[in-house]
Design a protein around this motif. Structure first.
Motif, PDB file in Angstrom:
ATOM      1  N   SER A  42       0.996  -1.185   0.186  1.00  0.00           N
ATOM      2  CA  SER A  42      -0.021   0.038   0.022  1.00  0.00           C
ATOM      3  C   SER A  42       0.823   1.081  -0.014  1.00  0.00           C
ATOM      4  O   SER A  42       0.379   2.306   0.695  1.00  0.00           O
ATOM      5  CB  SER A  42      -0.724  -0.138   1.106  1.00  0.00           C
ATOM      6  N   GLN A  43       1.820   1.414  -0.508  1.00  0.00           N
ATOM      7  CA  GLN A  43       2.867   2.372  -0.655  1.00  0.00           C
ATOM      8  C   GLN A  43       3.239   2.946  -1.917  1.00  0.00           C
ATOM      9  O   GLN A  43       3.692   4.001  -1.963  1.00  0.00           O
ATOM     10  CB  GLN A  43       4.384   1.924   0.217  1.00  0.00           C
ATOM     11  N   ASN A  48      -3.467   3.659  -8.000  1.00  0.00           N
ATOM     12  CA  ASN A  48      -4.508   4.631  -7.781  1.00  0.00           C
ATOM     13  C   ASN A  48      -5.583   4.619  -8.732  1.00  0.00           C
ATOM     14  O   ASN A  48      -5.351   4.511 -10.032  1.00  0.00           O
ATOM     15  CB  ASN A  48      -3.881   6.044  -7.805  1.00  0.00           C
ATOM     16  N   PRO A  55      -8.801  10.288  -5.594  1.00  0.00           N
ATOM     17  CA  PRO A  55      -7.730   9.279  -5.795  1.00  0.00           C
ATOM     18  C   PRO A  55      -7.709   8.453  -4.442  1.00  0.00           C
ATOM     19  O   PRO A  55      -7.749   9.023  -3.399  1.00  0.00           O
ATOM     20  CB  PRO A  55      -6.250   9.940  -5.835  1.00  0.00           C
ATOM     21  N   VAL A  56      -7.829   7.139  -4.860  1.00  0.00           N
ATOM     22  CA  VAL A  56      -7.664   6.212  -3.611  1.00  0.00           C
ATOM     23  C   VAL A  56      -6.555   4.920  -4.228  1.00  0.00           C
ATOM     24  O   VAL A  56      -6.435   4.741  -5.362  1.00  0.00           O
ATOM     25  CB  VAL A  56      -8.783   5.419  -3.147  1.00  0.00           C
ATOM     26  N   LYS A  57      -6.242   4.084  -3.409  1.00  0.00           N
ATOM     27  CA  LYS A  57      -5.370   2.928  -3.597  1.00  0.00           C
ATOM     28  C   LYS A  57      -6.482   1.858  -4.029  1.00  0.00           C
ATOM     29  O   LYS A  57      -7.013   1.256  -2.723  1.00  0.00           O
ATOM     30  CB  LYS A  57      -4.333   2.750  -2.666  1.00  0.00           C
ATOM     31  N   CYS A  59      -5.535  -1.250  -4.434  1.00  0.00           N
ATOM     32  CA  CYS A  59      -5.178  -2.371  -3.939  1.00  0.00           C
ATOM     33  C   CYS A  59      -5.406  -2.391  -2.025  1.00  0.00           C
ATOM     34  O   CYS A  59      -5.119  -3.438  -1.543  1.00  0.00           O
ATOM     35  CB  CYS A  59      -3.518  -2.470  -3.806  1.00  0.00           C
ATOM     36  N   THR A  60      -6.144  -1.429  -1.732  1.00  0.00           N
ATOM     37  CA  THR A  60      -6.515  -1.319  -0.119  1.00  0.00           C
ATOM     38  C   THR A  60      -7.782  -1.204   0.024  1.00  0.00           C
ATOM     39  O   THR A  60      -8.132  -0.320   0.982  1.00  0.00           O
ATOM     40  CB  THR A  60      -5.176  -0.442   0.383  1.00  0.00           C
ATOM     41  N   LEU A  61      -8.648  -1.470  -1.008  1.00  0.00           N
ATOM     42  CA  LEU A  61     -10.128  -1.269  -1.099  1.00  0.00           C
ATOM     43  C   LEU A  61     -10.595  -2.707  -1.385  1.00  0.00           C
ATOM     44  O   LEU A  61      -9.983  -3.290  -2.407  1.00  0.00           O
ATOM     45  CB  LEU A  61     -10.645  -0.712  -2.001  1.00  0.00           C
ATOM     46  N   ALA A 108      -3.085  10.595  -9.168  1.00  0.00           N
ATOM     47  CA  ALA A 108      -2.657  11.474  -7.916  1.00  0.00           C
ATOM     48  C   ALA A 108      -2.467  12.976  -8.414  1.00  0.00           C
ATOM     49  O   ALA A 108      -2.943  14.061  -7.879  1.00  0.00           O
ATOM     50  CB  ALA A 108      -1.354  11.102  -7.400  1.00  0.00           C
ATOM     51  N   GLY A 131       2.843   9.684  -1.771  1.00  0.00           N
ATOM     52  CA  GLY A 131       2.352   8.039  -1.949  1.00  0.00           C
ATOM     53  C   GLY A 131       2.556   7.587  -3.256  1.00  0.00           C
ATOM     54  O   GLY A 131       1.897   6.611  -3.570  1.00  0.00           O
TER      55      GLY A 131
ATOM     56  N   HIS B  29      -6.813   0.978   5.985  1.00  0.00           N
ATOM     57  CA  HIS B  29      -5.446   1.335   5.690  1.00  0.00           C
ATOM     58  C   HIS B  29      -4.484   0.829   6.558  1.00  0.00           C
ATOM     59  O   HIS B  29      -3.323   0.894   6.358  1.00  0.00           O
ATOM     60  CB  HIS B  29      -5.293   2.822   5.269  1.00  0.00           C
ATOM     61  N   ILE B  32      -6.254  -3.959   5.889  1.00  0.00           N
ATOM     62  CA  ILE B  32      -6.163  -4.384   4.694  1.00  0.00           C
ATOM     63  C   ILE B  32      -4.722  -4.891   4.417  1.00  0.00           C
ATOM     64  O   ILE B  32      -4.465  -6.099   3.820  1.00  0.00           O
ATOM     65  CB  ILE B  32      -6.984  -3.648   3.440  1.00  0.00           C
ATOM     66  N   LYS B  36      -3.391  -8.574   3.533  1.00  0.00           N
ATOM     67  CA  LYS B  36      -2.430  -8.734   2.367  1.00  0.00           C
ATOM     68  C   LYS B  36      -1.060  -9.512   2.845  1.00  0.00           C
ATOM     69  O   LYS B  36      -0.632 -10.375   2.040  1.00  0.00           O
ATOM     70  CB  LYS B  36      -2.173  -7.647   1.598  1.00  0.00           C
ATOM     71  N   ASP B  94      -0.054   9.567   3.132  1.00  0.00           N
ATOM     72  CA  ASP B  94       0.073  10.165   2.052  1.00  0.00           C
ATOM     73  C   ASP B  94      -1.311  10.509   1.566  1.00  0.00           C
ATOM     74  O   ASP B  94      -2.356  10.214   2.423  1.00  0.00           O
ATOM     75  CB  ASP B  94       0.587   9.463   0.890  1.00  0.00           C
ATOM     76  N   PRO B  95      -1.765  11.490   0.500  1.00  0.00           N
ATOM     77  CA  PRO B  95      -3.032  11.957   0.457  1.00  0.00           C
ATOM     78  C   PRO B  95      -3.991  10.624   0.294  1.00  0.00           C
ATOM     79  O   PRO B  95      -5.111  10.967   0.744  1.00  0.00           O
ATOM     80  CB  PRO B  95      -2.998  12.826  -0.927  1.00  0.00           C
ATOM     81  N   GLN B  96      -3.733   9.750  -0.538  1.00  0.00           N
ATOM     82  CA  GLN B  96      -4.474   8.500  -0.894  1.00  0.00           C
ATOM     83  C   GLN B  96      -4.965   7.847   0.587  1.00  0.00           C
ATOM     84  O   GLN B  96      -5.964   7.305   0.711  1.00  0.00           O
ATOM     85  CB  GLN B  96      -3.783   7.551  -1.671  1.00  0.00           C
ATOM     86  N   VAL B  99      -7.422  10.109   2.996  1.00  0.00           N
ATOM     87  CA  VAL B  99      -8.938  10.212   2.628  1.00  0.00           C
ATOM     88  C   VAL B  99      -9.414   8.969   3.066  1.00  0.00           C
ATOM     89  O   VAL B  99     -10.900   8.806   2.859  1.00  0.00           O
ATOM     90  CB  VAL B  99      -9.239  10.377   1.306  1.00  0.00           C
ATOM     91  N   ARG B 176       6.513   6.486   5.776  1.00  0.00           N
ATOM     92  CA  ARG B 176       5.679   8.113   6.287  1.00  0.00           C
ATOM     93  C   ARG B 176       5.625   7.614   7.871  1.00  0.00           C
ATOM     94  O   ARG B 176       5.093   8.493   8.574  1.00  0.00           O
ATOM     95  CB  ARG B 176       4.689   8.693   5.653  1.00  0.00           C
TER      96      ARG B 176
END
Lengths: 162, 257
Positions: A42-43, A48, A55-57, A59-61, A108, A131, B29, B32, B36, B94-96, B99, B176
């Motif tokens: 998730s890095q 995205n 914007p969201v990841k 892979c983490t949803l 992003a 990110g 966040h 998950i 994984k 980070d921003p993602q 949120v 981070r």
């Protein structure tokens, strides 16, 4: 009957478990392979996508978390042959080398433009790209591209408003 | 693995008793990525996304109350009553991540390098749950452990509004997360200092620094915490972490507002 959501403006029903990762559903179930998997932690930001324009990841949803919502992938940005202003800016500014991170960078960048407008400064772009990992470019042209793309998106929005 | 998305807090708590290893899913966040990495393997995920009563901020004079499902992005934009908390939230991930990630999720997980635990401890917060409330000083019980019982769900967190506060963090450049993060809060009745990222047992109150600051000691001359109490991993050894605490303390005191 799978999980229903809107993908790039079209309603879809994804035939996958509700706890599948969105990125895997997009790539393997729905065949939209523009969204990439770059890390397992998730890095990296290669995955995205926009969820209701943010914007969201992916892979983490989980798939279930986007039920009845709107997802936009890199495939959904251009209008026909006309690239989205952020895509066009990446092309003009040479904001990529191998291109693997680019779909996530573009997403992003759209988020940065939406949050900060057309006159976003270099420092803000650099900070908000924390990110997204790129192993080729050194980021200089990516930052340039996002600033140019943000300005173009702002210009297009003003034109549309007039 | 099954998935449920209850519409009420009561239903969420009731569902948590029905799985062998049920997990609440807030922003997901931490959970998950842990799934994984095969560090977690719950048989039931209870998605809290529809519990709007757990979202938002309200001030009651003495405290700023933030709903457990409020995202880091929202706190960074709207927690004006405590600017240091806004700044802390803007430095998470980070921003993602910001949120999606939530205050309640961060606290329930109690990662030893997470940011919010430092603010909760330094701002003498109250953690309200579906079945009672916890004082910050009793809530954190060693890394990844809290006072929460099985199935206990955080509703909201009340941060005491300080006279001045600041947070300084030395971030790991890839994750981070904090290698050392120091939150300093000044109240009428004293100073509280909390450290995240560095302690061997997770977040801790740095009482020696609190006493020194209250006595008017120059922060530059406050000694490092005991090296034996620091954590150590591939990113930083205990001596370095102890030293970083002193540097972050100076930065935080210099940034008080």
């Amino acid at each position: 009957m799978g999980t229903q959501f809107t993908l790039n403006g079209q309603p879809v029903a994804a035939d996958a478990p509700p706890t599948a990762l969105l990125v895997n559903v997009l790539r393997d179930t729905l065949g939209q392979t523009g969204t990439h998997i770059g890390c397992d932690t998730s890095q990296c930001g290669a995955c995205n996508v926009l969820l209701d324009d943010v914007p969201v990841k992916s892979c983490t949803l989980l798939l279930a978390q986007v039920a009845n919502r709107s997802v936009t992938t890199i495939e959904g940005l251009a209008e026909g042959d006309r690239l989205h202003p952020m895509q066009e800016a990446f092309r003009q500014e040479h904001g990529l080398q191998c291109g693997f991170c680019t779909p996530g960078m573009v997403m992003a960048g759209i988020g940065i433009a939406n949050r900060h407008g057309g006159e976003v400064d270099e420092e803000t772009v650099a900070h908000e790209l924390e990110g997204n990992l790129c192993r080729c470019t050194g980021y200089v042209n990516i930052v340039k591209a996002i600033r140019a793309g943000a300005a173009a998106m702002d210009g297009a929005a003003r034109e549309a408003a007039e | 693995m099954s998935y449920e998305r209850p519409g009420t807090l009561d239903d969420a708590v009731r569902l948590s008793g029905t799985g062998e290893d049920a997990a609440y899913l807030a922003g997901g966040h931490t959970l998950i990525p842990a799934m994984k990495a095969r560090l977690r393997d719950p048989d039931l995920l209870i998605d809290l996304a529809d519990l709007d009563e757990l979202k938002g901020l309200v001030t009651d004079g003495e405290r700023l109350w933030i709903g457990a499902l409020t995202t880091h992005a929202e706190v960074s934009q709207t927690a004006g009553a405590i600017p240091a908390l806004q700044q802390l939230a803007s430095l998470i991930g980070d921003p993602q991540v910001r949120v999606r990630g939530t205050l309640g999720g961060s606290l329930a997980n109690n990662d030893p390098a997470a940011d919010y635990p430092a603010a909760v401890l330094a701002l003498d917060a109250v953690i309200e749950t579906d079945r009672g409330s916890h004082a910050a000083d009793d809530f954190f019980q060693g890394m990844f452990f809290t006072a929460l019982e099985e199935g206990e769900l955080i509703r909201r967190v009340g941060f005491r509004i300080p006279k001045r506060a600041a947070y300084a963090k030395f971030r790991h450049p890839a994750s981070r997360y904090a290698l050392a993060g120091v939150f300093v809060a000044e109240f009428e009745d004293g100073v509280r200092v909390a450290v995240t990222g560095a302690g061997g047992d997770g977040v801790f109150r740095w009482t020696a620094a609190e006493e020194a600051l209250a006595a008017g000691t120059d922060p530059a001359s406050i000694g490092a915490p005991d090296v034996g109490d620091m954590s150590s991993d591939i990113h930083a050894g205990p001596e370095y972490r102890a030293h970083l605490c002193t540097v972050m303390l100076k930065q935080a005191v210099g940034g008080l507002s």
